[in-house]
Design a protein around this motif. Structure first.
Motif, mmCIF file in Angstrom:
data_model
loop_
_atom_site.group_PDB
_atom_site.id
_atom_site.type_symbol
_atom_site.label_atom_id
_atom_site.label_comp_id
_atom_site.label_asym_id
_atom_site.label_seq_id
_atom_site.Cartn_x
_atom_site.Cartn_y
_atom_site.Cartn_z
ATOM 1 N N GLY A 18 -4.590 16.231 -5.657
ATOM 2 C CA GLY A 18 -4.769 15.959 -4.234
ATOM 3 C C GLY A 18 -5.640 14.729 -4.027
ATOM 4 N N GLY A 20 -6.524 13.658 -0.675
ATOM 5 C CA GLY A 20 -6.989 13.626 0.714
ATOM 6 C C GLY A 20 -8.501 13.437 0.690
ATOM 7 N N PHE A 21 -9.152 13.786 1.786
ATOM 8 C CA PHE A 21 -10.610 13.628 1.845
ATOM 9 C C PHE A 21 -11.294 14.322 0.656
ATOM 10 N N ALA A 22 -10.785 15.500 0.272
ATOM 11 C CA ALA A 22 -11.454 16.277 -0.774
ATOM 12 C C ALA A 22 -11.282 15.619 -2.143
ATOM 13 N N GLU A 41 -1.208 13.128 -7.120
ATOM 14 C CA GLU A 41 -0.980 13.242 -5.670
ATOM 15 C C GLU A 41 0.510 13.105 -5.371
ATOM 16 N N ALA A 42 1.034 14.077 -4.641
ATOM 17 C CA ALA A 42 2.461 14.063 -4.310
ATOM 18 C C ALA A 42 2.818 12.946 -3.326
ATOM 19 N N GLY A 48 -3.883 12.357 2.329
ATOM 20 C CA GLY A 48 -3.574 13.777 2.514
ATOM 21 C C GLY A 48 -2.975 14.036 3.891
ATOM 22 N N THR A 49 -3.595 14.936 4.624
ATOM 23 C CA THR A 49 -3.160 15.284 5.986
ATOM 24 C C THR A 49 -2.754 14.055 6.791
ATOM 25 N N TRP A 52 0.546 12.392 5.724
ATOM 26 C CA TRP A 52 1.768 13.152 5.997
ATOM 27 C C TRP A 52 2.047 13.337 7.498
ATOM 28 N N CYS A 60 -7.566 13.633 15.404
ATOM 29 C CA CYS A 60 -8.491 14.711 15.055
ATOM 30 C C CYS A 60 -8.923 15.460 16.315
ATOM 31 N N ASP A 61 -9.373 16.684 16.124
ATOM 32 C CA ASP A 61 -9.883 17.439 17.271
ATOM 33 C C ASP A 61 -11.365 17.795 17.088
ATOM 34 N N TYR A 67 -16.235 13.786 12.241
ATOM 35 C CA TYR A 67 -15.140 14.004 11.297
ATOM 36 C C TYR A 67 -15.038 12.776 10.393
ATOM 37 N N MET A 114 1.944 18.017 -9.209
ATOM 38 C CA MET A 114 1.556 18.930 -10.287
ATOM 39 C C MET A 114 2.478 20.145 -10.202
ATOM 40 N N VAL A 145 -6.027 20.523 -3.019
ATOM 41 C CA VAL A 145 -4.646 20.435 -2.525
ATOM 42 C C VAL A 145 -4.511 20.659 -1.022
ATOM 43 N N GLY A 146 -5.665 20.882 -0.353
ATOM 44 C CA GLY A 146 -5.609 21.021 1.103
ATOM 45 C C GLY A 146 -5.299 22.444 1.519
ATOM 46 N N MET A 442 -13.903 20.128 8.809
ATOM 47 C CA MET A 442 -13.533 20.193 7.387
ATOM 48 C C MET A 442 -14.282 19.188 6.516
#
Ligand code: FAD
Ligand code: NAP
Length: 538
Positions: A18, A20-22, A41-42, A48-49, A52, A60-61, A67, A114, A145-146, A442
């Motif tokens: 993954g 994304g941010f993580a 990473e796919a 990440g988010t 896609w 963002c909310d 964030y 993966m 992986v989110g 998150m």
């Protein structure tokens, strides 16, 4: 970034799945510790988010200023957000900026999924395989992986028979979708549907919204950021971040001290009006201390929000269909909107209530319900995710005794601290079930998980320890604790993805830990300072 390289094999310290941010922050931490990492990473690039989910209206909310990463003081000073709630392109350019600034792409294989990981107890390592035939061995496996990355298709018959285009909000085409002069359907009215519907309606000839369960939504009151406010926050950004880390939801907000019943109705309404005008996602749930505990306090907030819907939507029958009545507010994830309910006043928008007229199947030119046929050129699935467990259970992860994670979690996810799972040594899962994760900002939860996991890895190196695994008893006690806290509240009282209720056949278990990021951090730090209580080392 099209992958052109041949299948690779090799050995590394850590495989990080993954980007994304993580995953990105994990790479940054590991590099600072002098460890080698291979990223898988796919997607075609970082984000990440935000790589896609490119549907119109995606943003963002949680306030952009909150964030965002806090790990680097210079980074937070130099980056300037343009709006209170940033758009998907702006968030993606922030991720790109961070990746360039810290040179994070270097170790990552993009367009690579993966497919499996197998633990060897004798070699003390994971063997990780990908859909490109790569094979990596590594002491540690980090699943970044989110929680919301496995798109969920709707359970509708004959999808392939539709001759027009079908798009999913979570896999939005990079070239965009042209809705101009088209007959468009959106299926799903969660956050993704609620964000995209107003913008699709502005372009389409006609938009039909297919709603199974109505959702509560609060207006974002979005707009450009006031430079003076930003300058003053930036002056005390470090302090602000520290407050976020000990807060309940990863955002700084006052803790309510009163019950909804202690306050006179007029004053309550004034308080609710102020929250509505402020445009903060969780303001209503935290307006009184019993909103998510006492059904009658919750009903006061729900009534207020339903009255707001009725005051916005001109047609009373449509307004009633849009009013949620089957669950307490907050039991399904609250949404933040910009002009969502107003959209139903447009002449080119109509609403189909799937509770009274369910979809029977797709047909070549549209959608068939139990009542009628609807013709479409484009159908948008805004049908969400196989949340939290989906991305962890998609690959075949085989642990210590040959048991797969799928089998170990067949009755629901079982973790210790939402970070590790018994039988799967040296594997860390970022924002997994059993951690605050999706109930929070998150970024705060991700940073805490990455910091904690990398500190364990450093501690193990320092103490000459090869293997870490949570004890079954510690894990069972944690799972019980997570359930006990959830069951004390109203959060499990809706058919939500928090519970896995949106995926047929998925075990119904409330997955996030809802005691708050501050108390949770204290527990994780306490475990660490108590020589990793609840873990066995080899
Ligand atoms: P992700 O960003 O999901 O990244 C995980 C990556 O792992 C993905 O790119 C995926 O391709 C990859 N991956 C998964 N499985 C594999 C595999 N087997 N092999 C290779 N790669 C794999 N949270 C908030 O706090 N505030 C918000 O405002 C907010 N808005 C959101 C808006 C949308 C539209 C969505 C869907 C979620 C939102 N979230 C929000 C939650 C959001 O997911 C997190 O904030 C955050 O971006 C998650 O980062 P991550 O790195 O953990 O996971
Ligand atoms: P979601 O909240 O799960 O919403 C999916 C919608 O699709 C629901 O209305 C659901 O109805 C409907 N649906 C699913 N399957 C269906 C079927 N077979 N037939 C008809 N309707 C069907 O998913 P999401 O909107 O993608 O949001 C998921 C989460 O991602 C959010 O809760 C949030 O955490 C995050 N997110 C955040 C933002 C943001 O504002 N920043 C934006 C998007 C997503 P039911 O409710 O009846 O199941």
């Amino acid at each position: 970034m099209t992958r052109t390289s041949q299948a690779e094999t090799g050995s590394t310290d850590v495989v990080v799945v993954g980007a994304g941010f993580a995953g990105l922050y994990m790479h940054h931490r590991l590099r600072a510790m002098g460890l080698m990492a291979v990223g898988i990473e796919a997607a075609g690039d970082v984000g990440g988010t935000w790589w896609w989910n490119r549907y119109p209206g995606a943003r963002c909310d949680i306030r952009s200023l909150d964030y965002s990463y806090s790990f680097d003081a210079d980074l937070e000073q130099e980056w300037n957000w343009s709006e209170k709630y940033a758009t998907q392109p702006e968030i993606l350019s922030y991720v790109n900026h961070v990746s360039d600034r810290f040179d994070l792409r270097r170790d990552i294989r993009f367009e690579t999924r993966m497919t499996s990981a197998r633990w060897s107890d004798s070699a003390n390592e994971w063997t990780v395989e990908t859909d490109h035939g790569d094979q990596w061995t590594a002491r540690f496996l980090v699943m970044a992986v989110g929680a919301l990355s496995a798109a969920k298709e709707p359970e509708i018959d004959d999808i392939a028979s539709f001759n027009g285009s079908i798009v999913h909000t979570a896999k939005w085409p990079h070239e965009g979708v042209n809705f101009a002069d088209k007959l468009v359907a959106v299926i799903g009215t969660g956050s993704s549907g609620i964000q995209s519907i107003p913008l699709i309606a502005q372009q389409a000839r006609h938009l039909t919204v297919f709603q199974r369960t109505p959702n509560f939504a609060v207006p974002a009151q979005n707009g450009p950021l006031d430079p003076e406010m930003v300058a003053s926050l930036k002056q005390r950004y470090r302090e602000h971040r520290a407050e976020q880390r000990v807060s309940h939801g990863g955002v700084v907000s006052p803790s309510p001290e009163q019950s909804a019943h202690e306050v006179a109705p007029d004053e309550r309404t004034m308080r609710f009006d102020a929250i509505w005008e402020e445009g903060m996602l969780f303001g209503f749930l935290g307006s009184f201390n019993d909103v998510m505990i006492d059904p009658s306090a919750n009903a006061i907030v729900s009534d207020y929000l339903r009255d707001r819907i009725r005051s916005i939507v001109s047609d009373p029958a449509t307004a009633e269909l849009l009013c949620p009545t089957s669950y307490p507010v907050g039991a399904k994830r609250l949404c933040l909107d910009t002009g969502y309910f107003e959209t139903f006043n447009r002449p080119n928008v109509s609403l189909v209530d799937l509770r009274s007229t369910p979809i029977t199947r797709l047909i070549p030119n549209g959608i068939e319900t139990t009542e009628s046929l609807h013709e479409f050129d484009v159908i948008v699935f805004a049908t969400g995710f196989d949340a939290m467990t989906g991305p962890l259970l998609a690959p075949e992860i085989i642990g210590k005794d040959g048991e797969t994670l799928r089998d170990a979690w067949s009755a629901g996810p079982r973790t210790y601290l939402g970070l590790t799972s018994h039988g799967f040594p040296n594997m860390f899962m970022i924002t997994a079930p059993g951690s605050p994760s999706v109930m929070t900002n998150m970024l705060v939860s991700i940073e805490q998980h990455v910091d904690w996991s990398s500190e364990v890895i450093a501690w193990m190196a320092e103490h000459g320890v090869q293997q870490i695994e949570p004890d079954l008893e510690a894990q069972d006690a944690w799972v019980d604790h997570v359930n006990e806290i959830a069951n004390f509240t109203l959060f499990p009282k809706g058919n939500s993805w928090y519970l896995g209720a949106n995926v047929p056949g998925k075990p119904r278990v409330f997955m996030p830990y809802i005691a708050g990021v501050g108390p949770y951090r204290e527990i994780c730090d306490g475990v660490a300072s108590d020589n990793y209580r609840g873990f066995t080392f080899q």
